[in-house]
Structure formats: C-alpha cells, structure tokens
Design a protein around this motif. Structure first.
Motif, PDB file in Angstrom:
ATOM      1  N   LYS A 253       0.837  -1.198   0.000  1.00 18.59           N
ATOM      2  CA  LYS A 253       0.000   0.000   0.000  1.00 18.59           C
ATOM      3  C   LYS A 253       0.873   1.250   0.000  1.00 18.59           C
ATOM      4  O   LYS A 253       1.977   1.247   0.538  1.00 18.59           O
ATOM      5  N   PRO A 254       0.358   2.337  -0.586  1.00 16.70           N
ATOM      6  CA  PRO A 254       1.150   3.576  -0.640  1.00 16.70           C
ATOM      7  C   PRO A 254       1.058   4.374   0.647  1.00 16.70           C
ATOM      8  O   PRO A 254       0.006   4.440   1.286  1.00 16.70           O
ATOM      9  N   ASN A 255       2.176   4.980   1.047  1.00 16.43           N
ATOM     10  CA  ASN A 255       2.184   5.973   2.105  1.00 16.43           C
ATOM     11  C   ASN A 255       1.998   7.346   1.470  1.00 16.43           C
ATOM     12  O   ASN A 255       2.172   7.508   0.259  1.00 16.43           O
ATOM     13  N   ASN A 256       1.690   8.349   2.283  1.00 11.64           N
ATOM     14  CA  ASN A 256       1.438   9.669   1.709  1.00 11.64           C
ATOM     15  C   ASN A 256       2.706  10.440   1.375  1.00 11.64           C
ATOM     16  O   ASN A 256       2.624  11.571   0.901  1.00 11.64           O
ATOM     17  N   ASP A 257       3.872   9.846   1.596  1.00 12.64           N
ATOM     18  CA  ASP A 257       5.125  10.518   1.227  1.00 12.64           C
ATOM     19  C   ASP A 257       5.756   9.890  -0.009  1.00 12.64           C
ATOM     20  O   ASP A 257       6.904  10.185  -0.345  1.00 12.64           O
ATOM     21  N   GLY A 258       5.009   9.029  -0.701  1.00 10.28           N
ATOM     22  CA  GLY A 258       5.530   8.409  -1.918  1.00 10.28           C
ATOM     23  C   GLY A 258       6.210   7.081  -1.680  1.00 10.28           C
ATOM     24  O   GLY A 258       6.603   6.415  -2.635  1.00 10.28           O
ATOM     25  N   THR A 259       6.360   6.670  -0.419  1.00 11.99           N
ATOM     26  CA  THR A 259       6.927   5.357  -0.116  1.00 11.99           C
ATOM     27  C   THR A 259       5.790   4.349   0.050  1.00 11.99           C
ATOM     28  O   THR A 259       4.624   4.677  -0.154  1.00 11.99           O
ATOM     29  N   PHE A 260       6.143   3.126   0.454  1.00 10.55           N
ATOM     30  CA  PHE A 260       5.138   2.069   0.534  1.00 10.55           C
ATOM     31  C   PHE A 260       5.240   1.300   1.848  1.00 10.55           C
ATOM     32  O   PHE A 260       6.235   1.407   2.570  1.00 10.55           O
ATOM     33  N   GLN A 261       4.190   0.523   2.106  1.00 16.52           N
ATOM     34  CA  GLN A 261       4.161  -0.315   3.302  1.00 16.52           C
ATOM     35  C   GLN A 261       3.533  -1.656   2.952  1.00 16.52           C
ATOM     36  O   GLN A 261       2.778  -1.785   1.986  1.00 16.52           O
ATOM     37  N   MET A 262       3.859  -2.681   3.740  1.00 19.23           N
ATOM     38  CA  MET A 262       3.258  -3.988   3.561  1.00 19.23           C
ATOM     39  C   MET A 262       3.388  -4.773   4.860  1.00 19.23           C
ATOM     40  O   MET A 262       4.184  -4.404   5.737  1.00 19.23           O
ATOM     41  N   ASN A 263       2.612  -5.849   4.958  1.00 18.28           N
ATOM     42  CA  ASN A 263       2.705  -6.694   6.160  1.00 18.28           C
ATOM     43  C   ASN A 263       2.470  -8.149   5.784  1.00 18.28           C
ATOM     44  O   ASN A 263       1.844  -8.456   4.765  1.00 18.28           O
ATOM     45  N   VAL A 264       2.974  -9.035   6.600  1.00 14.33           N
ATOM     46  CA  VAL A 264       2.723 -10.463   6.447  1.00 14.33           C
ATOM     47  C   VAL A 264       2.565 -11.047   7.845  1.00 14.33           C
ATOM     48  O   VAL A 264       3.425 -10.861   8.714  1.00 14.33           O
ATOM     49  N   ASP A 265       1.430 -11.711   8.088  1.00 12.60           N
ATOM     50  CA  ASP A 265       1.110 -12.239   9.419  1.00 12.60           C
ATOM     51  C   ASP A 265       1.318 -13.750   9.470  1.00 12.60           C
ATOM     52  O   ASP A 265       1.184 -14.442   8.459  1.00 12.60           O
ATOM     53  N   ILE A 266       1.608 -14.238  10.660  1.00 19.22           N
ATOM     54  CA  ILE A 266       1.777 -15.679  10.849  1.00 19.22           C
ATOM     55  C   ILE A 266       1.045 -16.108  12.123  1.00 19.22           C
ATOM     56  O   ILE A 266       1.117 -15.443  13.159  1.00 19.22           O
ATOM     57  N   ASP A 267       0.308 -17.205  12.023  1.00 24.33           N
ATOM     58  CA  ASP A 267      -0.425 -17.759  13.162  1.00 24.33           C
ATOM     59  C   ASP A 267       0.452 -18.805  13.856  1.00 24.33           C
ATOM     60  O   ASP A 267       0.769 -19.849  13.295  1.00 24.33           O
ATOM     61  N   LEU A 268       0.839 -18.504  15.101  1.00 22.95           N
ATOM     62  CA  LEU A 268       1.721 -19.398  15.851  1.00 22.95           C
ATOM     63  C   LEU A 268       1.004 -20.020  17.049  1.00 22.95           C
ATOM     64  O   LEU A 268       1.646 -20.452  18.007  1.00 22.95           O
ATOM     65  N   SER A 269      -0.316 -20.058  16.986  1.00 26.78           N
ATOM     66  CA  SER A 269      -1.091 -20.563  18.118  1.00 26.78           C
ATOM     67  C   SER A 269      -0.784 -22.018  18.439  1.00 26.78           C
ATOM     68  O   SER A 269      -0.932 -22.451  19.593  1.00 26.78           O
ATOM     69  N   SER A 270      -0.356 -22.783  17.439  1.00 29.52           N
ATOM     70  CA  SER A 270      -0.056 -24.201  17.673  1.00 29.52           C
ATOM     71  C   SER A 270       1.439 -24.455  17.835  1.00 29.52           C
ATOM     72  O   SER A 270       1.882 -25.610  17.891  1.00 29.52           O
ATOM     73  N   VAL A 271       2.224 -23.379  17.915  1.00 30.96           N
ATOM     74  CA  VAL A 271       3.676 -23.515  18.038  1.00 30.96           C
ATOM     75  C   VAL A 271       4.102 -23.183  19.465  1.00 30.96           C
ATOM     76  O   VAL A 271       3.692 -22.159  20.028  1.00 30.96           O
ATOM     77  N   ALA A 272       4.882 -24.034  20.046  1.00 28.01           N
ATOM     78  CA  ALA A 272       5.376 -23.801  21.407  1.00 28.01           C
ATOM     79  C   ALA A 272       6.207 -22.526  21.444  1.00 28.01           C
ATOM     80  O   ALA A 272       6.997 -22.266  20.521  1.00 28.01           O
ATOM     81  N   THR A 273       6.018 -21.750  22.499  1.00 28.24           N
ATOM     82  CA  THR A 273       6.732 -20.474  22.609  1.00 28.24           C
ATOM     83  C   THR A 273       8.240 -20.661  22.482  1.00 28.24           C
ATOM     84  O   THR A 273       8.943 -19.825  21.895  1.00 28.24           O
ATOM     85  N   GLY A 274       8.747 -21.755  22.985  1.00 23.80           N
ATOM     86  CA  GLY A 274      10.184 -22.001  22.916  1.00 23.80           C
ATOM     87  C   GLY A 274      10.690 -22.200  21.504  1.00 23.80           C
ATOM     88  O   GLY A 274      11.904 -22.075  21.256  1.00 23.80           O
ATOM     89  N   ASP A 275       9.792 -22.512  20.573  1.00 24.91           N
ATOM     90  CA  ASP A 275      10.201 -22.729  19.180  1.00 24.91           C
ATOM     91  C   ASP A 275      10.091 -21.471  18.321  1.00 24.91           C
ATOM     92  O   ASP A 275      10.448 -21.485  17.145  1.00 24.91           O
ATOM     93  N   TRP A 276       9.593 -20.375  18.912  1.00 22.38           N
ATOM     94  CA  TRP A 276       9.420 -19.147  18.126  1.00 22.38           C
ATOM     95  C   TRP A 276      10.746 -18.639  17.580  1.00 22.38           C
ATOM     96  O   TRP A 276      10.797 -18.017  16.519  1.00 22.38           O
ATOM     97  N   ILE A 277      11.809 -18.890  18.284  1.00 19.37           N
ATOM     98  CA  ILE A 277      13.119 -18.392  17.874  1.00 19.37           C
ATOM     99  C   ILE A 277      13.547 -18.962  16.536  1.00 19.37           C
ATOM    100  O   ILE A 277      14.437 -18.421  15.869  1.00 19.37           O
ATOM    101  N   LYS A 278      12.896 -20.058  16.103  1.00 19.30           N
ATOM    102  CA  LYS A 278      13.234 -20.680  14.822  1.00 19.30           C
ATOM    103  C   LYS A 278      12.655 -19.909  13.634  1.00 19.30           C
ATOM    104  O   LYS A 278      13.007 -20.166  12.489  1.00 19.30           O
ATOM    105  N   TYR A 279      11.766 -18.937  13.938  1.00 21.89           N
ATOM    106  CA  TYR A 279      11.087 -18.193  12.873  1.00 21.89           C
ATOM    107  C   TYR A 279      11.719 -16.820  12.669  1.00 21.89           C
ATOM    108  O   TYR A 279      12.215 -16.200  13.618  1.00 21.89           O
ATOM    109  N   GLU A 280      11.681 -16.368  11.434  1.00 25.25           N
ATOM    110  CA  GLU A 280      12.162 -15.026  11.137  1.00 25.25           C
ATOM    111  C   GLU A 280      11.411 -14.453   9.935  1.00 25.25           C
ATOM    112  O   GLU A 280      10.961 -15.189   9.054  1.00 25.25           O
ATOM    113  N   CYS A 281      11.261 -13.135   9.944  1.00 21.30           N
ATOM    114  CA  CYS A 281      10.616 -12.422   8.842  1.00 21.30           C
ATOM    115  C   CYS A 281      11.704 -11.879   7.922  1.00 21.30           C
ATOM    116  O   CYS A 281      12.701 -11.314   8.387  1.00 21.30           O
ATOM    117  N   VAL A 282      11.497 -12.049   6.621  1.00 22.08           N
ATOM    118  CA  VAL A 282      12.494 -11.625   5.643  1.00 22.08           C
ATOM    119  C   VAL A 282      11.866 -10.625   4.668  1.00 22.08           C
ATOM    120  O   VAL A 282      10.794 -10.883   4.109  1.00 22.08           O
TER     121      VAL A 282
END
Length: 343
Positions: A253-282
């Motif tokens: 989506k466009p920002n009002n300064d000519g740049t852009f934004q985006m997002n990507v969500d992940i559902d970790l409800s079935s993932v043990a909290t201790g395993d979250w460290i294995k995930y990363e956003c790129v």
C-alpha cells in the motif's frame, strides 16, 4: 476497479522471479466524478508514475498542477504543458459528469451517493521492452467496462454496459487510435517522466520493520514501511526455509510521502513459545542485494496487550493523499480525443 470510495490502492502481485529479473514502469491516470457526497469535489483527477503522484486537479480549483518538483522539467520542452493539462481537466470533468448521469439512469438509481471512475494508462518493462495498456471504468466501486488489451475489444461485466460495449467495439477508428496511444504514445511519455524523475523514481529506500501483535493469542505481524520502490517481497521462514501454512500476506500500500508499506502475518497458536526463535521475517527489495531479517523474539514484539511495556504506537495507514486524490488524473490524455468515449 476500485473497491473503496475515493481510494485507489494500487495492488501488484509479487514473486521473487519478477521482483529481481524485471523492472516495470507504469503511467496511470485516474478520474472520478461523484454526486451526493458532501464536502468532496465532484470531480478529481490524479496522475501517477510508478505509483508516485505526479499531478492533481479537481472541480474546486479547476487547475492541473504538478505534485513532484521534477515534473516542472516538462516546461523546458513544452512551455504550455500545464495550461493544456488544465484545459484537459475541464474537458474530462464535463465528460465524466455526463457519463455519471447516464450510468445513474441505467442502474435506475438517481438519488444518494454515486461515483463514476476511469483508470487509464500503460506499463513498460525497461529490460524486455514489453508494453501493456489498459482502460477500465467503474461505477459505485464495481467494474463496469474494460478494454481487453489483447483483443482490443471491450468486456462488459455488467448488463447495463453491454450497449456501450457494442457501440465502442464498432468504432474501429477510435479503438485503433486508443491502441496506438496506449502502446506507443503513452509509453513515450512514460519514458520522459521516468527520465525527468530518475533520481526519485529509480531510487531505493529501505524500510523500517517491526513485529506487531494485538494480543498474546493473535497472529504475529511483520510490518515494513517507508520503502521504495514497491517491487518488494516479504515472507516468513523457519530454519531457513520459507513457509506458507498459517501465513497471510497483505497488499503493498502507498504511504502519503511516496513510499510504501506492507505486512505479512503468521499464526503461531499451535507452536510452542520455545520454538518461536526458529522463525524469522524476511524483507527483500528490488535493487538491494541484502535481505532485511527480523528474528522472532518475544522481547522484540510490540503489542497492545495491557500491562506490557511494549505498546504498539497506532499505525496510520498512510493513504490520505491517495484517498483525496481519489483516483484520477490524466496528464497526457490531451494527446487523444477523449470525447468519443461517451458512455
């Protein structure tokens, strides 16, 4: 064409293949005529190059003006450019208002709030030379009639536009003229604009990236904002491998300064909290060789959860300018006779 009132969000499907192997430039013009909407111009026009606003005109000012400093460079080659663009704004304003009234009659809805819109322009791949033109019309947020660039025939999703389709398909001179404009004239002007604004249009700006979560039971979102150009790709991976299960990608989506934004969500409800460290956003950006990586760590997540130190600062979806510019603008439409497209 447009799913929200007076809001044009330019949506592009991305893949790693097209992200890094091609560079596609675009010139888009949007027009909007409206009725029954208080405190908003009855007509607005906007032009964009690579989704960056370059011009604006509305029924209150009745003047087409540049929205980027580099667009003033056109005056050196065409001294009367902006004067002619203002004349085009006035002509298009009347044309779209007339078409809006015709559409209201065909849909048998003359009262209330209504909008009639047109999106017009071309794309050009500066590596392959491939060109694509488009001309689309919408009424009250739904597709009304559009040109098939391959067959040069009109497609009418709504029965109220079938008569218009037959009328326009049989005007072969007008269709041939439009084809020439969309595939040649439009591209020539697009190249000029890209050259005028190459320092701005061809720049690369890396975003700020944040990890967000509304509550402890909500999906974790990776939010990137402030990047340019919009040829970007963002994904989640686990142990170095991209994952798709439980992942929901948002639009760029466009920002009002000519740049852009985006997002990507992940559902970790079935993932043990201790395993979250294995995930990363790129996050990957065209023209930038290095990826931006955000490892999923609890302490880095901003949240709205009460009694937690990290609190999300409300993120304003910065489309205010495009919301006002609504969808319209047609800088170079003066190069062809728009009067033939009476709905």
């Amino acid at each position: 064409i447009l799913n929200a009132l007076f809001l044009c969000l330019i949506t592009i499907e991305h893949s790693i293949k097209c992200l890094f192997l091609t560079v596609t430039h675009s010139l888009k013009y949007f027009y909007t005529a409206s009725s029954g909407i208080e405190n908003f111009p009855s007509y607005v026009s906007v032009g964009l190059v690579d989704d960056v606003q370059i011009s604006y005109c509305d029924s209150r000012t009745n003047e087409n003006i540049p929205k980027q400093d580099w667009m003033n460079k056109v005056n050196s080659e065409y001294p009367d450019y902006w004067k002619e663009e203002t004349e085009t704004c006035l002509a298009k304003q009347q044309l779209l208002k007339d078409n809006l009234e015709i559409a209201k009659l065909r849909f048998n809805k003359t009262g209330g709030e209504h909008i009639y819109q047109q999106m017009y322009g071309c794309e050009w791949d500066d590596e392959t030379g491939k060109v694509k033109g488009y001309d689309e019309f919408g009424y009250d947020g739904e597709d009304l009639i559009r040109l098939d660039p391959k067959t040069q025939e009109w497609i009418a999703p709504k029965p109220q536009a079938v008569n218009t389709k037959h009328k326009w398909d049989h005007d072969r001179n007008a269709v041939d003229h439009e084809k020439f404009y969309l595939t040649q004239t439009c591209v020539e002007w697009l190249k000029k604009y890209v050259n005028y604004g190459k320092r701005s249009v061809m720049r690369t700006v890396r975003p700020s990236v944040s990890l967000l979560q509304k509550s402890s039971s909500s999906p974790v979102g990776c939010f990137a904002t402030g990047f340019y150009p919009d040829r970007a790709y963002m994904f989640w991976r686990k142990d170095g491998e991209e994952i798709h299960d439980g992942v929901e990608k948002g639009e760029i989506k466009p920002n009002n300064d000519g740049t852009f934004q985006m997002n990507v969500d992940i559902d970790l409800s079935s993932v043990a909290t201790g395993d979250w460290i294995k995930y990363e956003c790129v996050f990957q950006l065209s023209g930038v060789n290095e990826d931006m990586t955000s490892r999923l760590e609890k302490t880095r997540i901003l949240t709205n959860e009460p009694n937690i130190t990290n609190v999300i600062i409300p993120v304003v979806v910065a489309v205010a300018v495009l919301g006002l510019i609504a969808v319209i603008g047609f800088i170079i439409y003066k190069k062809m006779n728009g009067e033939k497209w009476i709905f």
